[in-house]
Write a protein that holds these residues in place. Structure first.
Motif, PDB file in Angstrom:
ATOM      1  N   SER A 100       0.834  -1.199   0.000  1.00 45.69           N
ATOM      2  CA  SER A 100       0.000   0.000   0.000  1.00 45.69           C
ATOM      3  C   SER A 100       0.873   1.255   0.000  1.00 45.69           C
ATOM      4  N   THR A 130     -11.397  -9.554   7.615  1.00 41.55           N
ATOM      5  CA  THR A 130     -10.433  -8.666   6.980  1.00 41.55           C
ATOM      6  C   THR A 130     -10.908  -8.268   5.586  1.00 41.55           C
ATOM      7  N   ASN A 152     -11.876  -4.512   4.325  1.00 43.26           N
ATOM      8  CA  ASN A 152     -11.315  -3.866   3.136  1.00 43.26           C
ATOM      9  C   ASN A 152     -12.413  -3.370   2.206  1.00 43.26           C
ATOM     10  N   ASP A 179     -13.900  -0.300   3.654  1.00 44.45           N
ATOM     11  CA  ASP A 179     -12.950   0.793   3.508  1.00 44.45           C
ATOM     12  C   ASP A 179     -13.042   1.389   2.103  1.00 44.45           C
ATOM     13  N   ARG A 229      -6.706  -0.600  -4.434  1.00 45.34           N
ATOM     14  CA  ARG A 229      -6.433  -1.926  -3.880  1.00 45.34           C
ATOM     15  C   ARG A 229      -6.221  -2.956  -4.951  1.00 45.34           C
TER      16      ARG A 229
END
Lengths: 325, 314
Positions: free
Chosen positions: A214, B296, B300, B303, B314
């Motif tokens: 990231s 998780t 994500n 998010d 991503r």
């Protein structure tokens, strides 16, 4: 790096360590049972004089604050952390020092491998975002991140030690073996180290790769990357000389900050392999309610993490001109 | 009317029911969100109906199988050293692990939200001290602290076999300890959002018409950080399950209400990996990994939806 930056970092680390010691003091007084019994542990046949001497040394007849607190601070500063019940009344400091070596060996090497591999993997998958390796690596990283360290250890132990018989199942060396020389001994320890080390490295590599990925993705959207591309630099050159150095800094800082969280959880790997380090010590101390040892482990790990953060901060200060204030 | 503060809050004008439906659709549209929800749905069913699916929890007394036997038609996941069915144990452990995770998440996020909002809104010295404490907790090896706290609180309470809401007190101690040791990152994130919100015009407007600080924090700041709180809670849930599993693994679980971590501890102390008894720990281990992985992924996905700026990164 300016002197002011250095002084601020040092002061901040010192305050954190002081807070840790205060927290330890508070925990110590929260415990059930009288303090001198906790300090003396289960040493059998403690005479009245020894109890009196202990009360005197830790100032237990005086008020909690400031007298006892100051006595506690002074004792901690001198490395006097009381006595272990489990180890038949040996000083806690002795017990900790004996177990520190194996833990440092396992986690020093494990962290190093995980950081190098994780950063490389993260940088590559962030650069080739959406590629096959990115998808594969990202999925694998997330799964590794979701796996408790000790579970990974149990799986590796089952496959490579019990199943295939490639590695020994427990300990740091072969019990009772006589070595023909130092090389022989190192080889034996290395052989025992392989599986726990692989567990620690694999357990950590996922999260480091996610962090670096990231960070790289963030960096690649910066204007100076566009500028570098516009100058006609090759993609590889852009990545090596512009993207990676800038992405590395935040990633390394995050790794340093997470160190305490990570290492404390990862010490459970030692239990799976009966590795004679701080993790096994913690679990043994917990089952015998050996509080002085537990507190010692907490203090040692906390101070270690604070120091590692200090080193990361100072390195950061040298590498990145923007934070030298 | 409150001015839209976050990119998502413009949907607040729509009816509640539709909004929630649209939000869920938005999550399911993403592969990671759909996958996460799917896994969690399965485990939620296991957690709600363990008795219906595999019968009551087997104990040393009610165990019927052979000792440490590999999977068979009668015991699809094999048995443990007492002859209990691993399938039965693992399904029952789902409820314990999920409930502890849920309660711990609730406490963690509640502490984080209250401290984050107040700290960000009040500012000044209070904020400085509180954030210093939060940083302190971020750096600490909280796991070792959690071990010590759990042991001390249990010894002090003398937990015995007391129960609260059907959960043994010893496990509730774990819930509280996870909350105490993991609130700091939630507090930091929510504080950051509060800092930017309190500069918005609608907060000024409320202040000018004489609203108290408490009222502003409750009615103007809180609704605007709810999205953030939810996204944070999902990731906290994953962390809470991992922490509970690890705490149980080092011997702080409760054998009378076994969680996945407790089963893994039992497997290790029986020597299952060394004996080649893979069936003892693979089911519980897979369950932990799947649930944490699902949370998780879902985190994500949330998010992505709540921070449209990051979309496509991503």
């Amino acid at each position: 790096m300016s002197l002011r930056y250095l002084a601020r970092r040092l002061a901040s680390a010192a305050i954190t360590i002081l807070l840790i010691v205060i927290l330890n003091f508070v925990l110590f007084r929260m415990m059930p049972g009288s303090p001198e019994r906790i300090l003396l542990g289960r040493i059998p046949n403690v005479s009245g004089e020894v109890v009196a001497a202990t009360r005197e040394r830790w100032g237990l007849d005086k008020p909690l604050f400031p007298d006892q607190f100051v006595a506690y601070l002074a004792a901690t500063a001198q490395g006097d952390l009381g006595f272990s019940y489990g180890a038949r009344g040996r000083p806690v400091t002795d017990v900790l020092l004996q177990k520190l070596g194996p833990t440092l060996l396992l986690f020093g090497l494990g962290e190093l491998i995980a950081i190098v591999l994780g950063l490389a993997l993260g940088a590559y998958s962030g650069w080739r975002r959406g590629g096959v390796l990115d998808h594969l690596g990202n999925g694998l990283s997330l799964i590794l991140y979701s796996t408790p360290y000790f579970l990974l250890g149990m799986a590796l132990l089952l496959i490579f030690a019990t199943g295939l018989g490639w590695f020994p199942t427990f300990g740091i060396d072969t019990v009772g073996r006589v070595y023909s020389g130092p090389l022989d001994q190192i080889a034996d320890i290395g052989f025992h180290l392989a599986l726990p080390l692989a567990t620690v490295a694999l357990g950590l590599v996922g999260q480091y790769s996610i962090l670096m990925r990231s960070s790289i993705v963030e960096t690649l959207s910066e204007d100076y990357i566009t500028t570098a591309r516009a100058k006609g630099l090759t993609e590889g050159r852009v990545l090596r000389t512009h993207a990676i150095p800038n992405a590395l800094l935040p990633a390394v800082t995050l790794i340093a900050i997470n160190l305490g969280y990570v290492v404390a959880g990862a010490i459970t790997v030692e239990v799976v392999f009966n590795w004679p380090g701080l993790g096994t010590l913690t679990v043994d101390a917990l089952s015998s309610r050996d509080f002085p040892v537990l507190q010692g482990v907490f203090l040692l790990l906390s101070v270690g993490v604070v120091l590692a953060n200090l080193v990361a901060d100072l390195t950061y200060g040298i590498l990145d001109p923007r934070v030298r204030t | 009317m409150t001015a839209p503060a976050l990119p998502v809050s413009d949907t607040s004008l729509r009816p509640v029911g539709r909004r929630r439906g649209a939000f869920l659709r938005e999550i399911l549209r993403r592969p990671n969100g759909a996958f996460g929800i799917g896994i969690l749905a399965v485990f939620t069913i296991l957690a709600i109906l363990p008795d219906v699916l595999v019968g009551p929890l087997q104990t040393a007394v009610t165990a019927t199988g052979p000792r440490l036997a590999p999977p068979s038609t009668e015991f699809p996941f094999g048995t443990d050293q007492l002859g209990r069915s691993i399938l039965n144990l693992t399904v029952h452990a789902t409820r314990i692990s999920m409930v502890i995770g849920l309660l711990a998440t609730f406490i963690t996020v509640a502490i984080g939200a209250v401290l984050g909002i107040v700290s960000g809104y009040v500012g000044g010295r209070f904020d400085a001290v509180l954030m210093r404490v939060a940083d302190f907790f971020l750096v600490l090896p909280t796991f070792v602290l959690a071990i010590i706290l759990t042991a001390i609180i249990r010894d002090a309470l003398g937990t015995g076999s007391r129960e609260l809401f059907g959960i043994r007190l010893s496990l509730l101690v774990i819930v509280v300890v996870i909350g105490i040791t993991s609130w700091s990152s939630a507090a930091r994130i929510i504080r950051a959002q509060t800092l930017s919100l309190k500069e918005r015009a609608f907060v000024d407007r409320a202040r000018v018409i004489g609203a108290s600080s408490g009222h502003i924090m409750r009615r103007h700041i809180l609704p605007n950080v709810v999205n953030l709180i939810v996204a944070n809670a999902v990731l906290t849930f994953a962390g809470a399950i991992l922490t509970e599993t690890t705490l149980s693994f080092v011997g702080l679980g409760d054998p009378f209400q076994p969680s996945w971590g407790q089963l893994l501890e039992a497997a290790r102390s029986t020597g299952a990996p060394g004996l080649g008894a893979w069936w003892y720990f693979v089911p519980a281990g897979t369950a932990v990994v799947l649930v944490v992985f699902a949370f998780t992924l879902l985190g994500n996905a949330l998010d992505d939806i709540l921070n449209p700026k990051l979309q496509g990164r991503r």
